[in-house]
Enzyme design. Structure first.
Site, PDB file in Angstrom:
ATOM      1  N   HIS A  70       0.832  -1.192   0.000  1.00 47.86           N
ATOM      2  CA  HIS A  70       0.000   0.000   0.000  1.00 47.86           C
ATOM      3  C   HIS A  70       0.870   1.248   0.000  1.00 47.86           C
ATOM      4  CE1 HIS A  70      -3.088   2.910   1.086  1.00 47.86           C
ATOM      5  NE2 HIS A  70      -3.962   2.006   0.733  1.00 47.86           N
ATOM      6  N   GLY A 113       0.404  -5.151   1.710  1.00 45.37           N
ATOM      7  CA  GLY A 113      -0.829  -5.447   0.988  1.00 45.37           C
ATOM      8  C   GLY A 113      -0.611  -6.140  -0.338  1.00 45.37           C
ATOM      9  N   TYR A 143      -3.779  -5.550  10.827  1.00 47.13           N
ATOM     10  CA  TYR A 143      -4.307  -6.156   9.613  1.00 47.13           C
ATOM     11  C   TYR A 143      -5.748  -6.592   9.822  1.00 47.13           C
ATOM     12  CZ  TYR A 143      -3.116  -7.384   4.884  1.00 47.13           C
ATOM     13  OH  TYR A 143      -3.050  -7.383   3.515  1.00 47.13           O
TER      14      TYR A 143
END
Length: 264
Positions: A70, A113, A143
């Site tokens: 990410h 991610g 998470y």
């Protein structure tokens, strides 16, 4: 001055049954920015409309980094990029529900991610440079349950804890041993091996494969949790996302220093 290559998600139809989707964000080590994820979601939706049975997904061959995960630069405005309606989760659902087979073609390191993105694909072909590292705890980001379940279904529990608690990379040999990587090949053979796999799948009956994939997705998602457990998880994630530790993690990352977490 060298021009900065823009963020892109390009589709090439290799033939009527196989498509190659290449995502790129070179200036950010192929980070999964919101714009890139929206584009990936749209490209896969279009390919689903065209009923392309097999998709090969990657960021290129010979890269040091497959994806940095990410885009942390966006966390200043979005403290929980993993929530259900966010671009990353939408793209992961698109991959998992795609009415055909999605093959991740992995060369280089995979972070955060992006590990979830690779493991959301149906099959993974990788070379020896592949490394899978989960780093959310480095910046204080908790998470999601759905993300953990995807990894829980693929890895032994103590390996999973090692990845999340220690941010220890899972190298290509380990990933192959645990069944995360389906084909481990030499870098120069990566694209040809993925294409060989894709052609083998494309020669099969697409409706049968689609039905099996959807059944497996439903079976994999059959993880009923009591309401109070879901509420407890949501509260723990809220506390972590709003914590001073998460701000410290983001500040330390931006300043390229070790974070000083205090558990508050």
């Amino acid at each position: 001055m060298k021009a900065v290559e823009p963020v892109s998600v390009n589709v090439e139809l290799i033939d009527e049954r196989i498509a190659s989707v290449v995502f790129r964000n070179p200036s950010r080590r192929h980070a999964l920015s919101a714009g890139l994820l929206h584009a990936l979601d749209a490209r896969l939706a279009a390919l689903a409309e065209q009923r392309v049975p097999v998709v090969m997904l990657g960021s290129g061959v010979g890269e040091d980094v497959w994806s940095a995960g990410h885009d942390l630069g966006e966390l200043a405005e979005d403290r929980d990029p993993l929530a259900w309606g966010k671009p990353l989760e939408q793209a992961l659902r698109r991959v998992r529900s795609y009415p055909g087979v999605v093959i991740a073609m992995v060369s280089g390191t995979v972070w955060g991610g992006a590990v979830d993105l690779a493991m959301s694909c149906d099959l993974i072909v990788a070379d020896a440079s592949a490394r899978f590292t989960m780093t959310p705890a480095n910046i204080g980001l908790p998470y999601t349950t759905s993300g953990l379940l995807r990894l829980f279904n693929n890895l032994p529990i103590h390996v999973l804890k090692d990845m999340f608690f220690c941010a220890r990379p899972l190298d290509a040999a380990q990933a192959e041993r645990f069944g995360v990587i389906n084909r481990l090949v030499e870098r120069e053979a990566l694209q040809a091996s993925a294409l060989e796999m894709a052609r083998g799948i494309a020669a099969k009956a697409p409706l049968a494969i689609q039905a099996v994939k959807e059944q497996l997705r439903i079976l994999e998602d059959l993880q009923p949790l009591p309401v109070d457990a879901m509420e407890r998880i949501a509260e723990l994630r809220r506390i972590a996302c709003e914590s001073a530790d998460m701000q410290e993690g983001l500040d330390a990352f931006a300043q390229r220093r070790a974070p000083r977490f205090e558990g508050r």
